[in-house]
Design a protein around this motif. Structure first.
Motif, short mmCIF file in Angstrom:
data_model
loop_
_atom_site.label_atom_id
_atom_site.label_comp_id
_atom_site.label_asym_id
_atom_site.label_seq_id
_atom_site.Cartn_x
_atom_site.Cartn_y
_atom_site.Cartn_z
N ARG A 202 0.87 -1.19 0.00
CA ARG A 202 0.00 0.00 0.00
C ARG A 202 0.90 1.23 0.00
O ARG A 202 1.89 1.28 0.77
CB ARG A 202 -0.88 0.04 1.24
CG ARG A 202 -1.95 -1.04 1.34
CD ARG A 202 -3.09 -0.80 0.38
NE ARG A 202 -4.22 -1.70 0.66
CZ ARG A 202 -4.98 -2.22 -0.27
NH1 ARG A 202 -4.78 -1.95 -1.54
NH2 ARG A 202 -5.99 -2.99 0.05
N ARG B 292 -4.90 -9.76 8.84
CA ARG B 292 -5.88 -10.20 7.84
C ARG B 292 -6.34 -11.63 8.15
O ARG B 292 -7.53 -11.93 8.11
CB ARG B 292 -5.27 -10.08 6.44
CG ARG B 292 -6.29 -10.42 5.35
CD ARG B 292 -5.78 -10.15 3.95
NE ARG B 292 -6.62 -10.85 3.01
CZ ARG B 292 -7.43 -10.30 2.12
NH1 ARG B 292 -7.49 -9.00 1.99
NH2 ARG B 292 -8.17 -11.04 1.33
N THR C 52 -21.66 -1.79 0.77
CA THR C 52 -22.81 -2.67 0.62
C THR C 52 -24.10 -1.85 0.53
O THR C 52 -25.00 -2.17 -0.27
CB THR C 52 -22.88 -3.67 1.80
OG1 THR C 52 -21.55 -4.12 2.07
CG2 THR C 52 -23.75 -4.85 1.48
N THR D 98 -24.42 -0.32 -2.91
CA THR D 98 -24.78 -1.33 -3.92
C THR D 98 -26.27 -1.62 -3.86
O THR D 98 -26.94 -1.71 -4.91
CB THR D 98 -23.99 -2.65 -3.68
OG1 THR D 98 -22.60 -2.34 -3.58
CG2 THR D 98 -24.20 -3.64 -4.81
N GLY E 285 -10.83 0.85 -6.94
CA GLY E 285 -10.30 -0.07 -5.94
C GLY E 285 -9.63 0.71 -4.81
O GLY E 285 -10.00 1.85 -4.52
N PHE F 155 -15.12 -6.80 -6.25
CA PHE F 155 -14.44 -6.98 -4.96
C PHE F 155 -12.92 -7.02 -5.13
O PHE F 155 -12.21 -7.47 -4.24
CB PHE F 155 -14.90 -8.29 -4.31
CG PHE F 155 -16.37 -8.31 -3.96
CD1 PHE F 155 -16.84 -7.64 -2.85
CD2 PHE F 155 -17.29 -9.00 -4.75
CE1 PHE F 155 -18.19 -7.65 -2.51
CE2 PHE F 155 -18.64 -9.02 -4.43
CZ PHE F 155 -19.09 -8.34 -3.31
N ARG G 26 -4.77 -9.16 -2.04
CA ARG G 26 -5.26 -7.98 -1.32
C ARG G 26 -6.76 -7.77 -1.59
O ARG G 26 -7.33 -6.74 -1.24
CB ARG G 26 -4.45 -6.78 -1.80
CG ARG G 26 -4.29 -5.66 -0.81
CD ARG G 26 -3.13 -5.79 0.11
NE ARG G 26 -3.43 -5.10 1.35
CZ ARG G 26 -2.53 -4.56 2.15
NH1 ARG G 26 -1.26 -4.62 1.89
NH2 ARG G 26 -2.90 -3.98 3.28
N GLY G 27 -7.41 -8.75 -2.23
CA GLY G 27 -8.83 -8.61 -2.57
C GLY G 27 -9.69 -8.42 -1.33
O GLY G 27 -9.23 -8.63 -0.21
N CYS G 28 -10.94 -8.04 -1.56
CA CYS G 28 -11.84 -7.69 -0.44
C CYS G 28 -11.90 -8.80 0.61
O CYS G 28 -12.19 -9.94 0.30
CB CYS G 28 -13.24 -7.41 -0.98
SG CYS G 28 -14.42 -7.06 0.33
N GLY H 237 -14.11 -8.89 3.02
CA GLY H 237 -15.50 -9.16 3.43
C GLY H 237 -16.36 -9.71 2.31
O GLY H 237 -17.59 -9.68 2.42
N LEU I 74 -25.99 -8.98 0.11
CA LEU I 74 -26.61 -8.47 -1.12
C LEU I 74 -27.72 -9.41 -1.57
O LEU I 74 -28.83 -8.98 -1.90
CB LEU I 74 -25.57 -8.33 -2.24
CG LEU I 74 -24.51 -7.24 -2.06
CD1 LEU I 74 -23.53 -7.23 -3.22
CD2 LEU I 74 -25.15 -5.86 -1.90
C1 HEM Z 1 -10.94 -4.21 0.24
C2 HEM Z 1 -14.98 -3.90 -2.49
C3 HEM Z 1 -17.68 -5.19 1.36
C4 HEM Z 1 -13.69 -5.34 4.10
C5 HEM Z 1 -11.82 -4.02 -0.82
C6 HEM Z 1 -11.42 -3.61 -2.16
C7 HEM Z 1 -12.55 -3.54 -2.92
C8 HEM Z 1 -13.66 -3.89 -2.08
C9 HEM Z 1 -12.64 -3.16 -4.39
C10 HEM Z 1 -9.99 -3.26 -2.59
C11 HEM Z 1 -9.14 -4.48 -2.77
C12 HEM Z 1 -7.76 -4.13 -3.30
O1 HEM Z 1 -6.98 -3.48 -2.61
O2 HEM Z 1 -7.47 -4.49 -4.44
C13 HEM Z 1 -16.06 -4.18 -1.66
C14 HEM Z 1 -17.45 -4.16 -2.09
C15 HEM Z 1 -18.22 -4.53 -1.01
C16 HEM Z 1 -17.30 -4.78 0.10
C17 HEM Z 1 -17.92 -3.78 -3.49
C18 HEM Z 1 -19.70 -4.66 -0.89
C19 HEM Z 1 -20.56 -4.72 -1.87
C20 HEM Z 1 -16.84 -5.40 2.43
C21 HEM Z 1 -17.24 -5.86 3.73
C22 HEM Z 1 -16.11 -5.87 4.52
C23 HEM Z 1 -15.00 -5.45 3.68
C24 HEM Z 1 -18.66 -6.27 4.14
C25 HEM Z 1 -15.95 -6.25 5.97
C26 HEM Z 1 -16.48 -7.26 6.54
C27 HEM Z 1 -12.61 -5.02 3.29
C28 HEM Z 1 -11.24 -4.92 3.76
C29 HEM Z 1 -10.44 -4.61 2.64
C30 HEM Z 1 -11.35 -4.52 1.51
C31 HEM Z 1 -10.76 -5.08 5.21
C32 HEM Z 1 -8.93 -4.41 2.61
C33 HEM Z 1 -8.22 -5.73 2.35
C34 HEM Z 1 -6.69 -5.64 2.48
O3 HEM Z 1 -6.13 -4.56 2.38
O4 HEM Z 1 -6.08 -6.70 2.67
N1 HEM Z 1 -13.20 -4.20 -0.79
N2 HEM Z 1 -16.01 -4.54 -0.34
N3 HEM Z 1 -15.48 -5.17 2.42
N4 HEM Z 1 -12.64 -4.79 1.94
FE1 HEM Z 1 -14.31 -4.79 0.78
#
Ligand code: HEM
Length: 489
Positions: free
Chosen positions: A95, A123, A299, A302, A362, A425, A430-432, A434, A442
């Protein structure tokens, strides 16, 4: 001596002008930066997405911009985004520095932690607790369905007039993550939660805006009373909300009985083998903030887009409802596993995410060391921006890239087909974090709403405005909807 100091100062300023006003040929191409501020003022920071598309047309799928002294590398289109996120995912799993965010997070938590042992530990632990969420009295699925029932009741109580669903959806979704983190839900009229969510939404806009970029690019402005201070003040208030939850948990913690994430983390901190490790209270604070913010606005936006599209494309709504009625009948409760029997509905949910692009760029990545990409040098300290919209509009990947059309996820037999280019996602190491929880939310919220209600534009309402409001997330404009009951229960 004074003359000497003055000359030294002038030389330094000239050096800064020279250094920041040129671009190296080793870096990906891009427009010429201005001295000191770089390319900062060369596009519309209220919504720069169109400008980024134009730059990709001019320079190709990889181009770069300078924000002050920092290099931003943009990658467009499926092949290159896949290379960064997946094929060479670990090499780009870092990052970049982001000073305005770092004042708040101190590079702790999960989202802004650099690639390495601390990020892996935090993580892995969070994923483990998330997997066990709902192993207690109520499963995650039941908790979401309970919340969906409350949401339906609130819709029903308000259906006499067209109403704005924003607060109901926002609170319902936040209750799921807050159930996980703090073991509790908040009533839809609870002002303490509403106030916090308003601050979070405001920060999601401000953190992607001009003032945040200026703060990052020009250190001299950081102490000035400019709008970027709002981001920091908001963060202090949000942290105070978490602090209250944390203190309550510390006072009532019972060893071996995990009510929620905070309890699990506090126990982990107390393990002798974790003394001096990355499990410490300040880190917990930031993780609470990371999960709360990442798990709520994404969420809820969306789902709001889902409502908007269902009113805008009533034939899609009717087809979903017909499939839900045919497969589930009138009485049975919906379950997450029903998704496999509902290919059209499943395709619609994916299409909503593909078309809405709730996290358009992202989260910025960084190479873990100086790297080569497409023949260009990407220095370790660069921000690598994966343009997820460009993947979702990539003509080589989609039958209807620019249309809202569920056929993008269906084959000729009407079966649901996955696509590697679906990156709502993101993907790779490093993908999402959650993604599983978000998918379940959803599906269960969306199908519960469509089974119970027909959604329509209020009589006499204007042509729907589908222009998103830009920030770290793309949220829909405020709108009112009219609903009619399709079935009781
Ligand atoms: C990271 C999308 C819901 C927790 C991300 C990333 C995207 C994303 C695009 C970036 C990944 C990257 O760095 O390439 C979404 C979408 C969601 C959603 C569209 C719902 C529709 C959630 C939920 C949680 C969550 C419900 C928690 C429970 C995280 C965390 C990261 C992350 C902690 C960082 C991961 C890391 O850096 O290792 N998300 N997310 N997300 N998301 Fe989500």
């Amino acid at each position: 001596m004074e003359v000497f100091s003055l000359l030294l100062l002038i030389s330094f300023i000239l050096y800064l002008f020279w250094r920041t006003g040129r671009r190296s040929k080793q870096f990906p191409p891009g427009p010429r930066p201005l001295p000191l501020i770089g390319n900062l003022l060369q596009f519309d920071m209220r919504n720069p997405l169109k400008d980024f598309d134009k730059l990709a047309q001019k320079y190709g799928p990889i181009f770069s911009l300078h924000m002050g002294g920092t290099l931003f590398v943009f990658v467009h289109g499926f092949p290159l985004v896949k290379e960064v996120l997946v094929t060479r995912g670990t090499e780009f799993a870092g990052r970049p520095q982001n000073p305005v965010i770092e004042v708040i997070t101190k590079r702790k938590g999960i989202i802004s932690v650099p690639y390495g042992q601390v990020w892996k530990e935090q993580r892995r632990f969070s994923l483990m607790v998330l997997r066990n969420f709902g192993l207690g009295k109520r499963s995650v699925e039941e908790r979401i369905l309970d919340e969906a029932t409350v949401l339906m009741q609130s819709f029903e109580e308000n259906m006499r007039e067209p109403f704005d669903p924003f607060c109901f959806i926002d609170n319902a979704v936040t209750n799921i993550i807050s159930n996980f983190l703090f073991g509790k839900r908040f009533g839809y009229d609870d002002h303490s939660l509403r106030n916090i969510l308003d601050l979070v939404h405001q920060n999601m806009k401000l953190a992607a805006g001009l003032w945040a970029q200026l703060y990052n690019a020009v250190p001299l402005v950081r102490g000035l009373p400019l709008p970027h201070q709002t981001i920091l003040n908001n963060a202090v208030k949000v942290m105070a909300f978490f602090s209250k939850e944390l203190e309550e948990h510390k006072a009532t913690l019972v060893s071996g009985e995990h009510r929620d994430y905070i309890d699990a983390y506090l126990e982990e901190m107390q393990k002798p083998e974790n003394k001096g490790s990355s499990f410490e209270e300040e880190g917990l604070f930031i993780i609470l903030s990371d999960l709360f913010i990442a798990g709520s606005e994404t969420t809820s936006s969306t789902l709001l887009w889902a409502l908007l599209y269902m009113m805008t494309f009533p034939e899609v709504q009717e087809k979903c409802q017909a499939e839900l009625d045919a497969v589930l009948g009138n009485n049975s409760d919906i379950k997450y596993e029903d998704r496999d029997k509902l290919p059209y509905t499943n395709a619609v949910i994916h299409e909503i995410q593909r078309f809405a692009n709730v996290v358009p760029l992202g989260v910025a990545h960084a190479p873990i060391k100086d790297m080569q990409l497409w023949g260009y040098t990407i220095p370790k300290e660069a921000s690598v921006i994966t343009n997820l919209i460009s993947v979702h509009r990539d003509q080589s990947q989609w039958k209807y890239p620019y249309e809202f059309n569920p056929s993008n996820f269906l084959n000729e037999k009407g079966e649901f087909v996955k696509s590697e280019a679906f990156l709502a996602f993101s993907a790779g190491p490093r993908g999402c974090l959650g993604v599983s929880l978000a998918r379940m939310e959803l599906f269960l919220f969306f199908t519960s709403i469509l089974r119970k209600f027909k959604l329509v534009w209020p009589d006499g309402s204007k042509v729907p405005d589908l222009t998103a409001s830009y920030g770290i997330t793309l949220s829909p404009p405020a709108f009112k909807m009219a609903i009619k009951c399709r079935r009781q229960t």
